[in-house]
Structure formats: structure tokens, C-alpha cells
Design an enzyme around this catalytic site. Sequence first.
Site, PDB file in Angstrom:
ATOM      1  N   HIS A   1     -32.612  51.423 -33.304  1.00 51.36           N
ATOM      2  CA  HIS A   1     -34.094  51.650 -33.370  1.00 51.36           C
ATOM      3  C   HIS A   1     -34.530  53.125 -33.270  1.00 51.36           C
ATOM      4  O   HIS A   1     -33.459  53.889 -32.969  1.00 51.36           O
ATOM      5  CB  HIS A   1     -34.678  50.933 -31.971  1.00 51.36           C
ATOM      6  CG  HIS A   1     -34.497  49.640 -31.807  1.00 51.36           C
ATOM      7  ND1 HIS A   1     -35.123  48.916 -30.960  1.00 51.36           N
ATOM      8  CD2 HIS A   1     -34.007  48.647 -32.805  1.00 51.36           C
ATOM      9  CE1 HIS A   1     -35.136  47.598 -31.465  1.00 51.36           C
ATOM     10  NE2 HIS A   1     -34.297  47.335 -32.364  1.00 51.36           N
TER      11      HIS A   1
ATOM     12  N   GLU B   1     -35.572  55.053 -30.863  1.00 49.12           N
ATOM     13  CA  GLU B   1     -35.580  55.472 -29.494  1.00 49.12           C
ATOM     14  C   GLU B   1     -34.043  55.691 -29.455  1.00 49.12           C
ATOM     15  O   GLU B   1     -33.518  56.853 -29.175  1.00 49.12           O
ATOM     16  CB  GLU B   1     -36.096  54.753 -28.495  1.00 49.12           C
ATOM     17  CG  GLU B   1     -37.533  54.170 -28.434  1.00 49.12           C
ATOM     18  CD  GLU B   1     -37.851  53.148 -29.336  1.00 49.12           C
ATOM     19  OE1 GLU B   1     -38.773  52.303 -28.764  1.00 49.12           O
ATOM     20  OE2 GLU B   1     -37.042  52.725 -30.141  1.00 49.12           O
TER      21      GLU B   1
ATOM     22  N   CYS C   1     -38.672  48.400 -26.522  1.00 50.10           N
ATOM     23  CA  CYS C   1     -38.153  47.397 -26.180  1.00 50.10           C
ATOM     24  C   CYS C   1     -36.981  47.096 -25.129  1.00 50.10           C
ATOM     25  O   CYS C   1     -36.749  48.171 -24.612  1.00 50.10           O
ATOM     26  CB  CYS C   1     -37.447  46.572 -27.602  1.00 50.10           C
ATOM     27  SG  CYS C   1     -35.768  47.255 -28.021  1.00 50.10           S
TER      28      CYS C   1
ATOM     29  N   CYS D   1     -33.776  49.486 -25.672  1.00 51.30           N
ATOM     30  CA  CYS D   1     -34.552  50.968 -25.788  1.00 51.30           C
ATOM     31  C   CYS D   1     -34.892  51.399 -24.276  1.00 51.30           C
ATOM     32  O   CYS D   1     -34.366  52.540 -24.010  1.00 51.30           O
ATOM     33  CB  CYS D   1     -35.483  51.233 -26.802  1.00 51.30           C
ATOM     34  SG  CYS D   1     -34.951  50.952 -28.299  1.00 51.30           S
TER      35      CYS D   1
END
Length: 143
Positions: A46, A48, A76, A79
Site C-alpha cells: 500500500h 503508506e 486501512c 497501514c
Amino acid sequence: MRRALEIAGEAALRGEVPVGALVVVRGEVVAVAHNERETLNDPTAHAEIVALRRAAAALGSWRLVDAELFVTMEPCPMCAGALVNARLRRVVYGCDDPKAGAVRTLYRLLDDPRLNHRVEVVPGVLAAESAALLRSFFSRLRR
């Protein structure tokens, strides 16, 4: 946040879900990233997570206590957990994520008093632009 949106647009051009992130320390950008799950075949890639990894490498420490993350969509659970573990100072994000948001929408991991660290949160910065980019991307996928 405008730079994070540019980065998200680059992700869309590569077939990645358009989420962009950057890590800033004392006004200096130390890491830039977008989603790379498709490119790397990595479920943890992801924006992040990739940005945190790059920032830690650039700074020579996993403790990012002076860092701020700017990201186009609410993080999410994975993260958000990483942000707490990295000891980030602040997260600024664009649009909410009604399906997986772990900062304000579904969960509040960054300010949960049961955890060992809390992260300041600034939600909704350029939210309409962030959401429009995601809607456009998924609309094109469905066609």
C-alpha cells in the site's frame, strides 16, 4: 496533499489503485510512494507502507517521531497499525474509506488509548479530489 494527488495519478497510469503518499520531516519530503500491489504482487505494498519503508531507509531509523504522512485516502487497518508502530507524529488524509478506513470511518486505531502511541489526525484535506480520482479509476475498470 496536492503532491500526494499527483503521485496517486501516477499510480492510476500504472494500473494501480490511485492512492499516493508522502512522508515529510520538518518540512522536507523524505519519501514518496503510491500503491504497488499489482506491480510487486505484494498485498502489503500500500502507498503508506511503501512510503514508511522508504522514509525509514532515508532516515536510518524505523522511529519516525518527527514525521508526517500525507495520503490521499484514509489508511486501512494494516497501514494504521504500521503508522502507530512507526511512531508517526501526524497523518493528513484526503477522502474517507467506507470499506476499510481505520483512522475515523470504521476504526480509530491512531488515537486508541489502549495502544502505546497516538498519532495526530487531520482528515478530509482535498477529500473531493481524492474521491473523484478513485471513482474515475474504478469506473474505467468496470468498463
